[in-house]
Motif scaffolding. Structure first.
Motif, mmCIF file in Angstrom:
data_model
loop_
_atom_site.group_PDB
_atom_site.id
_atom_site.type_symbol
_atom_site.label_atom_id
_atom_site.label_comp_id
_atom_site.label_asym_id
_atom_site.label_seq_id
_atom_site.Cartn_x
_atom_site.Cartn_y
_atom_site.Cartn_z
ATOM 1 N N ASN A 1 0.849 -1.191 0.000
ATOM 2 C CA ASN A 1 0.000 0.000 0.000
ATOM 3 C C ASN A 1 0.882 1.237 0.000
ATOM 4 O O ASN A 1 2.084 1.160 0.294
ATOM 5 C CB ASN A 1 -0.958 0.023 1.193
ATOM 6 C CG ASN A 1 -2.280 0.698 0.852
ATOM 7 O OD1 ASN A 1 -2.413 1.358 -0.183
ATOM 8 N ND2 ASN A 1 -3.274 0.538 1.709
ATOM 9 N N PHE A 2 0.269 2.351 -0.350
ATOM 10 C CA PHE A 2 0.957 3.638 -0.405
ATOM 11 C C PHE A 2 0.108 4.675 0.302
ATOM 12 O O PHE A 2 -1.121 4.676 0.179
ATOM 13 C CB PHE A 2 1.185 4.060 -1.862
ATOM 14 C CG PHE A 2 1.904 3.026 -2.678
ATOM 15 C CD1 PHE A 2 3.274 2.891 -2.598
ATOM 16 C CD2 PHE A 2 1.198 2.167 -3.509
ATOM 17 C CE1 PHE A 2 3.930 1.917 -3.344
ATOM 18 C CE2 PHE A 2 1.845 1.202 -4.260
ATOM 19 C CZ PHE A 2 3.217 1.080 -4.178
ATOM 20 N N SER A 3 0.789 5.545 1.028
ATOM 21 C CA SER A 3 0.097 6.592 1.769
ATOM 22 C C SER A 3 0.773 7.928 1.503
ATOM 23 O O SER A 3 1.999 7.994 1.330
ATOM 24 C CB SER A 3 0.124 6.274 3.275
ATOM 25 O OG SER A 3 -0.385 7.355 4.030
ATOM 26 N N ARG A 4 -0.031 8.953 1.477
ATOM 27 C CA ARG A 4 0.478 10.318 1.388
ATOM 28 C C ARG A 4 -0.047 11.106 2.579
ATOM 29 O O ARG A 4 -1.260 11.242 2.755
ATOM 30 C CB ARG A 4 0.022 10.976 0.080
ATOM 31 C CG ARG A 4 0.442 12.434 -0.039
ATOM 32 C CD ARG A 4 -0.037 13.050 -1.345
ATOM 33 N NE ARG A 4 0.376 14.441 -1.460
ATOM 34 C CZ ARG A 4 0.139 15.230 -2.511
ATOM 35 N NH1 ARG A 4 -0.529 14.731 -3.555
ATOM 36 N NH2 ARG A 4 0.546 16.476 -2.529
ATOM 37 N N VAL A 5 0.866 11.604 3.400
ATOM 38 C CA VAL A 5 0.489 12.456 4.532
ATOM 39 C C VAL A 5 0.608 13.908 4.078
ATOM 40 O O VAL A 5 1.664 14.328 3.592
ATOM 41 C CB VAL A 5 1.382 12.195 5.754
ATOM 42 C CG1 VAL A 5 1.115 13.226 6.852
ATOM 43 C CG2 VAL A 5 1.153 10.785 6.284
ATOM 44 N N GLN A 6 -0.463 14.647 4.233
ATOM 45 C CA GLN A 6 -0.518 16.016 3.735
ATOM 46 C C GLN A 6 -0.978 16.950 4.853
ATOM 47 O O GLN A 6 -2.073 16.800 5.396
ATOM 48 C CB GLN A 6 -1.482 16.105 2.540
ATOM 49 C CG GLN A 6 -1.517 17.456 1.855
ATOM 50 C CD GLN A 6 -0.294 17.705 0.975
ATOM 51 O OE1 GLN A 6 0.483 16.779 0.713
ATOM 52 N NE2 GLN A 6 -0.130 18.935 0.519
#
Length: 336
Positions: free
Chosen positions: A188-193
């Motif tokens: 999985n891939f996550s982007r924290v913004q």
């Protein structure tokens, strides 16, 4: 937490990839984009304000990942390896190569190409803790910024991350690499913004009342809750020799999903009753979530006398796949 996870068919390549953050090789041009990232809780939440997407390739030595993250304000200030990278906007990779072990890996990178990598013996919620001194030996990573970084006076387009993850760095004593053609990994891939503000021409996380505002969590395959450390809810990478449109989930997915649904419902039951249910049919949500499938599968359910520990085994007689899972989150999949 009932959505079907995303699946990406990664093509095997023989040409060389130069890890420079630009992905301008012909192999990358032929690789399809993933679906756009969504909110970590799923489709019921609003669409992310900025686009994020990935591509993947592989050869006998490496898994290659390229991510493109739309961003009008590219910034970062963490430069020390293995610092808490998600205190900046970041891109995160979660990898679980082995079905029969709870262990998995996490790699985080910010727009300065500062890396944090760790190994998880098991998920935090199941008593695991991060092994921070572990490194992905031989990891190659690069960032390309379409615009400028840490310049509050312009508008940027995106930042991109390119990685080459050596398979040998993910091995265990008994498990060798590379993966076989047709095999699946959890990924999985996550982007924290973060919301930001600019003071004295310097970017920083925005505060309200002295506290940082909550970050956004955008992911490739939604979890259903705000917690990436549910590897059973991640998507899949399928290792293929040629481009495969619309790859299916692996054949053991539905059986494994049912086992985890029982696990979740047992947790709900235990919070209320201070013990586990003695039968699966006694669980809340049994009829809506479990009953149709349980009519076609066989199962055993072992419970200790104190009703504080159980072990579940589910078997699909059609595929001869068996999944076992206990109350501490240990699970095992067997393909006969």
């Amino acid at each position: 937490m009932q959505s079907t996870p995303s699946v990406y068919a990664a093509k095997k390549i023989s040409s060389q990839i130069n890890v420079d953050g630009k992905a301008d090789e012909e192999a990358w041009q032929q690789a399809p984009w993933s679906d756009d990232f969504v909110d970590i809780e799923g489709a019921s939440k609003k669409k992310p304000a900025l686009n994020s997407k990935v591509k993947m390739l592989w050869d006998d030595q490496h898994l290659y990942i390229y991510a493109q993250l739309e961003e009008p304000h590219v910034w970062g200030d963490i430069r020390k390896r293995d610092a808490i990278i998600y205190h900046n906007n970041d891109f995160e990779v979660f990898l679980k190569p082995f079905d029969n072990q709870p262990l998995y890996y996490e790699i985080e990178v910010n727009a300065l190409n500062t890396v944090m990598d760790l190994m998880m013996p098991k998920a935090y919620r199941l008593g695991g803790d991060a092994v921070m001194h572990w490194d992905v030996k031989g990891l190659q990573s690069a960032v390309h910024v379409a615009g400028s970084i840490n310049n509050a006076n312009d508008t940027d387009m995106f930042w991109a991350v390119e990685m080459a993850i050596p398979f040998h760095s993910l091995t265990t004593f008994a498990r060798k690499m590379p993966p076989k053609v047709g095999s699946y990994w959890r990924i999985n891939f996550s982007r924290v913004q973060w919301q930001h503000e600019v003071q004295d021409n310097v970017y920083q996380r925005r505060k309200d009342g002295g506290k940082f505002l909550d970050e956004e969590n955008w992911v490739w395959s939604p979890i259903g809750v705000i917690n990436m450390h549910h590897p059973e809810r991640w998507g899949f990478i399928k290792f293929v020799e040629s481009t495969t449109p619309n790859p299916a989930v692996p054949p053991d997915f539905r059986l494994e999903q049912a086992a985890w649904n029982i696990f979740y419902l047992q947790q709900v039951y235990h919070r209320k009753n201070k013990q586990f249910a003695t039968t699966i049919a006694g669980l809340p949500g049994y009829e809506s979530l479990l009953l149709p499938a349980m009519n076609t599968w066989s199962h055993t359910f072992l419970l200790n006398e104190a009703k504080s520990f159980y072990k579940l085994t589910l078997t699909d007689p059609m595929t001869e796949i068996t999944v076992s899972l206990d109350s501490e989150g240990n699970y095992h999949t067997v393909h006969e």
